[in-house]
Design an enzyme around this catalytic site. Sequence first.
Site, PDB file in Angstrom:
ATOM      1  N   ILE A  45       0.847  -1.194   0.000  1.00 28.13           N
ATOM      2  CA  ILE A  45       0.000   0.000   0.000  1.00 28.13           C
ATOM      3  C   ILE A  45       0.881   1.242   0.000  1.00 28.13           C
ATOM      4  O   ILE A  45       1.742   1.401   0.870  1.00 28.13           O
ATOM      5  CB  ILE A  45      -0.910   0.020   1.251  1.00 28.13           C
ATOM      6  CG1 ILE A  45      -1.729  -1.269   1.354  1.00 28.13           C
ATOM      7  CG2 ILE A  45      -1.810   1.257   1.234  1.00 28.13           C
ATOM      8  CD1 ILE A  45      -2.381  -1.486   2.714  1.00 28.13           C
ATOM      9  N   CYS A  46       0.638   2.128  -0.946  1.00 28.11           N
ATOM     10  CA  CYS A  46       1.348   3.404  -1.011  1.00 28.11           C
ATOM     11  C   CYS A  46       0.497   4.429  -0.261  1.00 28.11           C
ATOM     12  O   CYS A  46      -0.414   5.038  -0.831  1.00 28.11           O
ATOM     13  CB  CYS A  46       1.572   3.815  -2.468  1.00 28.11           C
ATOM     14  SG  CYS A  46       2.466   5.359  -2.646  1.00 28.11           S
TER      15      CYS A  46
END
Length: 161
Positions: free
Chosen positions: A98-99
Amino acid sequence: MTSPSVSSRKVLSKIATNRLQKEITEWQANPPAGFKHKVTDNLQRWVIEVTGAQGTLYANETFQLQVDFPEHYPMEAPQVIFVPPAPLHPHIYSNGHICLDILYDSWSPAMSVSSVCISILSMLSSSTAKQRPADDERYMKKCRNGRSPKETRWWFHDDKV
């Protein structure tokens, strides 16, 4: 995709253990809407079921987050990934990484598992398209052999999604 086994990781500090026990107690009393903690006897790794919010692209879809706590939590951010299959989202890679800045550069010890979950649900809810990040294929090649998302130098440039 999972991170190294808990047995190969350092044991939680006393501060981390106390903090996580407090967070579990608070979670049980007041869980964030749309999330279920899958209870195990492993304090260092939580599995959390996420249900997409009504009126969004992910309404009624369920996904699983894996939250791995480092030895010095909450001074250090937990590692949070979606257990594949991860949702199609412009900030979520095929391997579940997840960014999201609060998981890395913007982490604060004042944050909790609940606040991270709410931020992830907000990120999902604001998406206007179900698609992978433009560099998903390239990133996936770099992440072979179990690379942690914490080893990535993220570039947080898109706050629209």
